[in-house]
Design a protein around this motif. Structure first.
Motif, mmCIF file in Angstrom:
data_model
loop_
_atom_site.group_PDB
_atom_site.id
_atom_site.type_symbol
_atom_site.label_atom_id
_atom_site.label_comp_id
_atom_site.label_asym_id
_atom_site.label_seq_id
_atom_site.Cartn_x
_atom_site.Cartn_y
_atom_site.Cartn_z
ATOM 1 N N CYS A 202 31.694 47.592 32.149
ATOM 2 C CA CYS A 202 33.191 47.865 32.150
ATOM 3 C C CYS A 202 33.507 49.334 32.313
ATOM 4 O O CYS A 202 34.718 49.424 32.995
ATOM 5 N N SER A 203 32.409 50.142 32.168
ATOM 6 C CA SER A 203 32.791 51.679 32.183
ATOM 7 C C SER A 203 33.183 51.788 33.896
ATOM 8 O O SER A 203 33.609 53.030 34.212
ATOM 9 N N ASN A 204 32.565 51.011 34.843
ATOM 10 C CA ASN A 204 32.884 51.284 36.106
ATOM 11 C C ASN A 204 33.829 50.304 36.958
ATOM 12 O O ASN A 204 33.613 49.960 38.231
ATOM 13 N N CYS A 205 34.585 49.612 36.030
ATOM 14 C CA CYS A 205 35.643 48.529 36.437
ATOM 15 C C CYS A 205 37.098 49.085 36.551
ATOM 16 O O CYS A 205 37.362 50.146 35.948
ATOM 17 N N ILE A 206 37.979 48.934 37.609
ATOM 18 C CA ILE A 206 39.024 49.345 37.563
ATOM 19 C C ILE A 206 40.066 48.893 36.535
ATOM 20 O O ILE A 206 40.897 49.513 36.232
ATOM 21 N N GLN A 207 39.781 47.993 35.879
ATOM 22 C CA GLN A 207 40.582 47.322 34.833
ATOM 23 C C GLN A 207 40.294 48.245 33.212
ATOM 24 O O GLN A 207 41.204 47.945 32.274
ATOM 25 N N PHE A 208 39.178 48.841 33.178
ATOM 26 C CA PHE A 208 38.824 49.331 32.046
ATOM 27 C C PHE A 208 39.750 50.839 31.819
ATOM 28 O O PHE A 208 39.873 51.748 32.592
ATOM 29 N N ILE A 209 40.100 50.997 30.370
ATOM 30 C CA ILE A 209 40.746 51.986 30.053
ATOM 31 C C ILE A 209 39.900 52.595 28.972
ATOM 32 O O ILE A 209 39.748 52.256 27.941
ATOM 33 N N PRO A 210 39.318 53.937 29.463
ATOM 34 C CA PRO A 210 38.425 54.271 28.357
ATOM 35 C C PRO A 210 38.852 54.876 26.923
ATOM 36 O O PRO A 210 39.875 55.131 27.035
ATOM 37 N N VAL B 29 43.219 43.510 31.413
ATOM 38 C CA VAL B 29 43.170 42.280 31.501
ATOM 39 C C VAL B 29 42.812 41.369 30.160
ATOM 40 O O VAL B 29 43.552 40.470 29.954
ATOM 41 N N VAL B 30 41.809 42.190 29.311
ATOM 42 C CA VAL B 30 41.274 41.259 28.351
ATOM 43 C C VAL B 30 41.789 41.963 27.162
ATOM 44 O O VAL B 30 42.172 43.131 26.981
ATOM 45 N N GLU B 31 42.132 41.226 26.057
ATOM 46 C CA GLU B 31 42.520 41.805 24.860
ATOM 47 C C GLU B 31 41.511 42.268 23.850
ATOM 48 O O GLU B 31 40.321 41.902 24.032
ATOM 49 N N GLY B 32 42.083 43.260 23.084
ATOM 50 C CA GLY B 32 40.825 43.507 22.018
ATOM 51 C C GLY B 32 39.955 44.935 22.589
ATOM 52 O O GLY B 32 40.149 45.417 23.465
ATOM 53 N N ASN B 33 39.061 45.312 21.633
ATOM 54 C CA ASN B 33 38.318 46.395 21.872
ATOM 55 C C ASN B 33 37.332 46.169 23.002
ATOM 56 O O ASN B 33 36.784 45.015 22.905
ATOM 57 N N ILE B 34 36.975 47.033 23.862
ATOM 58 C CA ILE B 34 36.022 46.669 25.090
ATOM 59 C C ILE B 34 34.883 47.718 25.016
ATOM 60 O O ILE B 34 35.315 48.969 25.231
ATOM 61 N N SER B 35 33.778 47.287 25.124
ATOM 62 C CA SER B 35 32.574 48.264 25.009
ATOM 63 C C SER B 35 32.457 48.900 26.514
ATOM 64 O O SER B 35 32.559 47.899 27.501
ATOM 65 N N PRO B 36 32.146 49.969 26.759
ATOM 66 C CA PRO B 36 31.761 50.475 28.072
ATOM 67 C C PRO B 36 30.867 50.023 28.826
ATOM 68 O O PRO B 36 30.651 49.963 29.985
ATOM 69 N N GLN B 37 29.698 49.488 27.955
ATOM 70 C CA GLN B 37 28.699 48.535 28.532
ATOM 71 C C GLN B 37 28.856 47.231 28.735
ATOM 72 O O GLN B 37 27.953 46.515 29.203
ATOM 73 N N GLY B 38 30.139 46.739 28.140
ATOM 74 C CA GLY B 38 30.223 45.338 28.611
ATOM 75 C C GLY B 38 30.654 44.766 29.649
ATOM 76 O O GLY B 38 30.304 45.657 30.966
ATOM 77 N N TRP B 39 30.807 43.518 30.048
ATOM 78 C CA TRP B 39 31.047 42.815 31.157
ATOM 79 C C TRP B 39 31.974 41.746 31.039
ATOM 80 O O TRP B 39 31.566 40.800 30.013
ATOM 81 N N CYS B 40 32.665 41.094 32.160
ATOM 82 C CA CYS B 40 33.428 39.936 32.068
ATOM 83 C C CYS B 40 33.534 39.532 33.529
ATOM 84 O O CYS B 40 33.392 40.041 34.292
ATOM 85 N N THR B 41 34.096 38.239 33.700
ATOM 86 C CA THR B 41 34.191 37.865 34.811
ATOM 87 C C THR B 41 35.390 38.335 35.666
ATOM 88 O O THR B 41 35.581 38.149 36.852
ATOM 89 N N ALA B 42 36.339 39.271 34.846
ATOM 90 C CA ALA B 42 37.300 39.991 35.525
ATOM 91 C C ALA B 42 36.965 40.961 36.167
ATOM 92 O O ALA B 42 37.854 41.944 36.451
ATOM 93 N N TYR B 43 35.564 41.357 36.049
ATOM 94 C CA TYR B 43 35.141 42.552 36.706
ATOM 95 C C TYR B 43 35.459 42.842 38.217
ATOM 96 O O TYR B 43 35.287 42.262 39.014
ATOM 97 N N ALA B 44 36.057 44.095 38.408
ATOM 98 C CA ALA B 44 36.448 44.559 39.574
ATOM 99 C C ALA B 44 36.151 46.026 39.818
ATOM 100 O O ALA B 44 36.468 46.870 39.206
ATOM 101 N N PRO B 45 35.085 46.347 40.737
ATOM 102 C CA PRO B 45 34.395 47.632 40.797
ATOM 103 C C PRO B 45 35.409 48.694 41.324
ATOM 104 O O PRO B 45 36.383 48.490 42.081
ATOM 105 N N GLU B 46 35.337 49.993 40.767
ATOM 106 C CA GLU B 46 36.065 50.950 41.075
ATOM 107 C C GLU B 46 35.762 51.427 42.701
ATOM 108 O O GLU B 46 34.696 51.336 43.019
ATOM 109 N N SER B 47 36.880 51.750 43.351
ATOM 110 C CA SER B 47 36.235 52.245 44.604
ATOM 111 C C SER B 47 36.130 53.843 44.925
ATOM 112 O O SER B 47 36.228 54.428 44.089
#
Length: 93
Positions: free
Chosen positions: A55-63, A75-93
Motif C-alpha cells: 500500500c505504501s507505494n500504491c497511488i490510492q494510498f493516503i499516508p 478506494v478501500v474503507e477503514g484503516n490501511i497498513s502501509p505494508q498491506g495489499w489488495c486487488t485495487a493496487y496500482a503502482p505509483e509512477s
C-alpha cells in the motif's frame, strides 16, 4: 416593453427558481459518489505485502502521520497498513 420589464421577465424568474431547486439535489448526488468506498473483503485486503507490491507505494494510498502509521485509501474503507495489499493496487509512477 421598457428596460426593467426585459430584465426581470416572468420566464427568467421561473428559470432561476427551477435551477435553484435542482442544485441541492445535484450536490447530494455528487457527495454520495465521492464518499462510496469498497469494503476490505471485496478487494481481498490483507496486512501483508504481495512481493514488492504494498500500500505504501500504491497511488490510492493516503499516508498517516508517520511512515509506519496506518493511513487511508481512496478506494478501500477503514484503516490501511502501509505494508498491506489488495486487488485495487496500482503502482505509483
Amino acid at each position: 416593453m421598457n428596460y426593467r420589464q426585459k430584465k426581470f421577465s416572468r420566464r427568467k424568474i421561473m428559470k432561476f427558481m427551477a435551477l435553484g431547486a435542482t442544485i441541492p439535489f445535484m450536490n447530494a448526488f455528487i457527495s454520495q459518489a465521492q464518499a462510496a468506498k469498497t469494503s476490505k473483503e471485496v478487494v481481498q485486503y490483507r496486512d501483508k505485502p504481495n512481493g514488492k507490491q504494498k500500500c505504501s507505494n500504491c497511488i490510492q494510498f493516503i499516508p498517516g502521520k508517520t511512515s509506519e502509521a496506518n493511513g487511508e485509501c481512496k478506494v478501500v474503507e477503514g484503516n490501511i497498513s502501509p505494508q498491506g495489499w489488495c486487488t485495487a493496487y496500482a503502482p505509483e509512477s
